[in-house]
Structure formats: structure tokens, C-alpha cells
Design an enzyme around this catalytic site. Structure first.
Site, PDB file in Angstrom:
ATOM      1  CG  LEU A  87      -2.046  -1.083   1.199  1.00 45.98           C
ATOM      2  CD1 LEU A  87      -2.890  -0.995   2.462  1.00 45.98           C
ATOM      3  CD2 LEU A  87      -2.921  -1.006  -0.030  1.00 45.98           C
ATOM      4  CB  CYS A  88       4.061   2.300  -0.124  1.00 51.49           C
ATOM      5  SG  CYS A  88       4.910   0.726  -0.340  1.00 51.49           S
ATOM      6  N   GLY A  89       2.035   2.569  -3.225  1.00 49.14           N
ATOM      7  CA  GLY A  89       2.178   2.878  -4.642  1.00 49.14           C
ATOM      8  C   GLY A  89       3.148   1.927  -5.336  1.00 49.14           C
ATOM      9  CG  PHE A  91       8.619   2.328  -1.956  1.00 46.94           C
ATOM     10  CD1 PHE A  91       9.438   3.445  -1.930  1.00 46.94           C
ATOM     11  CD2 PHE A  91       8.973   1.244  -1.160  1.00 46.94           C
ATOM     12  CE1 PHE A  91      10.579   3.480  -1.135  1.00 46.94           C
ATOM     13  CE2 PHE A  91      10.099   1.268  -0.360  1.00 46.94           C
ATOM     14  CZ  PHE A  91      10.902   2.392  -0.356  1.00 46.94           C
TER      15      PHE A  91
END
Length: 322
Positions: A87-89, A91
Site C-alpha cells: 500500500l505504498c504505490g 515503491f
């Protein structure tokens, strides 16, 4: 067309999701602040060590050690930094893609089994093992609790392997934290240490704000540079060194300290970049939820009005027939 009950249920679902993304954005923002403080606390040491090295290397032409001498590359170690959660794009996906391209390039050039991976982060560790790479160590805990000592231990292990000839090159793959809205995916050589490129690397970081819009960041950066230019002081370069006990002993202390600092800086940059990326991703998700809610409410009101109008027409039509 969906019924009013279906639309109402979807509105409730989107509102619930929006609460989660909004809360996650605030948590990521708080963690980013702590990561920025950690980098800010490390910067005075980094600045002083860099000043000492620059001054010493500029004055002593014969300053060389085994750590900054190039040699034919037969085996390579990659230290790759990712996050422990999602849930951090993009990354983690970006780090993994660069790792795969690097491993493929070295495998094609040096042959199968010529690359070993030090995976710092659960995501890259799982992917590297799944792809069948030679993964060394378990460093997932470093992401949740960044610490200097494990970085020193890893740097010493890599340095020993480099000196013993087990590996000929070490590279770092991580995100360089420039600001809350900008994290640069970086691949750089750790060993042998290129002193000039290391001292000339990108030091620019915005550690004072969590603003992610580009326009606001450019404005703050412009004003900050103007203030720095007004307050800038010229530091004298001390070139009068007395080396005790000898050059090799001194450099054998300074160069490893630079290596420890490079690993620790990469770790802090990666952690800060993860929280910034998650904050941006959750902000985007929250904004999308707001837009979706606006559209669903509009659709609900239209369907409701249409149902009321239809009922009124039925009532009026029944009255006229009677």
C-alpha cells in the site's frame, strides 16, 4: 440501473474505505516526520565527515586504500532496500524491477551464480527468493527499527568479503529521499568506494515539510535557497595535515566510517521514501474516494428523484382514470 438500496450500500462501503485510507495517510505522515528527524540528526555527522575527507584527500595525493581500488569484476553483491508492507504505490515494484534488470545484466555478463543479494525489507526478500536468487542474511527488522549497529555489521561483512576477494563489487539499490513528493530510485556503487562521486552525490533533502504538491514544494524550495544564499558562510579548507601513525592506518579508519555512513544513509532514505510514498498513495486514494462519493450521491439523488416522480405520475394517472 442499480437500485437505491445497491447505491446506498456502495456509498456506505466507499465511506468505510475512505476512513481507512485517511487514517493510514495520517499514520504515514507521522512516521515520515520521525524518519525526517532521524535523517536530520544524522546530517551533522555526515557533513563533518565529508568535510574532513574532502580536506584530507585534496591535500594528500597518495591517499589510497584497497577499498577505493578498482579490479576485474567476477562476483557482485547487491544491497537492495524495500519496505516490509505494501500500500505504498509503486515503491516496491520499482525497486524489484531495477533489481531484476541489474541481476539479469550481471548474469549475462559474468555468468549464472555471479550475483548475491542482501535484501533489506520483506518485500524484496520474498521476491528475490521466489526468483531463485542467492539471498544472504535476514534484514527485514531494520526497516521497522532503523539502527546504526546492524548497518556497521553489514558494512564490515561486505568489506571483509571484498578484501578477501569473495566479491569484487557491491552496489546499493534504494530510493533517495529528496522531499515528501519526490523520491529518486538510485543505483550506486558501494565498493570499491569512488571518493569523488560519493562526495559529489546529491545531498538535497527537504526535511521540514510533508507537503506533496509540486507547486508548493517549488515555492518553499525557492525561498529556502534564497535564505541559505543570504546566510551562507565560506568555510576555510585546512590543508595542513600531520598524519599519525601513518597514511594506511588513518585511511583504514576513515574509509570504513564513510562506508558505514553510506549504508545507514541509504536505509534512512529508503524508510523515509516508503512513508512518503504511502502518504501520497493514501492521499490519492482518499481523493478518489471523495470523487466517487460525489458521483454516487449524485446518482442516488437522481434515482431517488426519478422514483418519486414515477410514483407521482402513477398517483396522478390513477386519479385521472377514476
Amino acid at each position: 440501473m442499480p437500485s437505491l438500496k445497491e447505491i446506498k450500500g456502495r456509498i456506505a462501503s466507499v465511506k468505510s474505505t475512505r476512513k481507512i485510507t485517511s487514517a493510514m495517510k495520517m499514520v504515514a505522515s507521522s512516521k515520515l516526520h520521525h524518519a525526517q528527524v532521524a535523517i536530520q540528526n544524522m546530517l551533522p555527522y555526515e557533513t563533518m565527515l565529508e568535510h574532513i575527507l574532502k580536506s584530507f584527500l585534496a591535500a594528500e595525493a597518495e591517499a589510497q586504500t584497497i577499498f577505493d581500488q578498482e579490479r576485474p569484476v567476477k562476483r557482485v553483491a547487491l544491497v537492495v532496500f524495500s519496505s516490509n508492507s505494501s500500500l505504498c504505490g509503486g515503491f516496491n515494484a520499482n525497486v524489484i524491477k531495477l533489481m531484476q534488470r541489474t541481476v539479469e545484466a550481471y548474469t549475462e555478463e559474468l555468468g549464472q551464480g555471479s550475483v548475491e543479494v542482501y535484501a533489506v525489507g520483506r518485500k524484496v526478500n520474498e521476491k528475490a527468493r521466489k526468483l531463485g536468487y542467492d539471498v544472504k542474511g535476514e534484514y527485514a527488522s531494520l526497516i521497522d527499527h532503523p539502527s546504526v549497529q546492524p548497518c556497521i555489521d553489514m558494512a564490515m561483512e561486505l568489506g571483509k568479503k571484498f578484501m578477501d576477494g569473495e566479491i569484487d563489487c557491491v552496489e546499493l539499490i534504494y530510493h533517495h529521499f529528496k522531499s515528501a513528493g519526490s523520491q529518486i530510485l538510485t543505483r550506486k556503487t558501494f565498493l570499491p568506494i569512488d571518493i569523488e562521486s560519493e562526495l559529489d552525490r546529491d545531498h538535497e533533502r527537504d526535511l521540514t515539510t510533508n507537503i506533496v504538491t509540486k507547486k508548493a514544494q517549488d515555492y518553499l524550495k525557492k525561498n529556502r535557497r534564497k535564505k541559505e544564499a543570504e546566510n551562507e558562510e565560506v568555510k576555510p579548507l585546512n590543508d595542513n595535515f600531520i598524519v599519525e601513525p601513518d597514511m594506511d592506518t588513518l585511511l583504514s579508519q576513515l574509509i570504513p566510517k564513510l562506508a558505514h555512513l553510506m549504508l545507514y544513509t541509504a536505509l534512512l532514505d529508503s524508510v523515509a521514501s516508503e512513508h512518503a510514498a504511502r502518504m501520497v498513495a493514501m492521499q490519492t486514494a482518499t481523493d478518489n474516494a471523495d470523487e466517487l462519493l460525489r458521483q454516487l450521491n449524485l446518482q442516488y439523488n437522481k434515482s431517488r428523484q426519478q422514483a418519486i416522480t414515477s410514483e407521482l405520475l402513477d398517483i396522478v394517472g390513477g386519479t385521472v382514470n377514476n
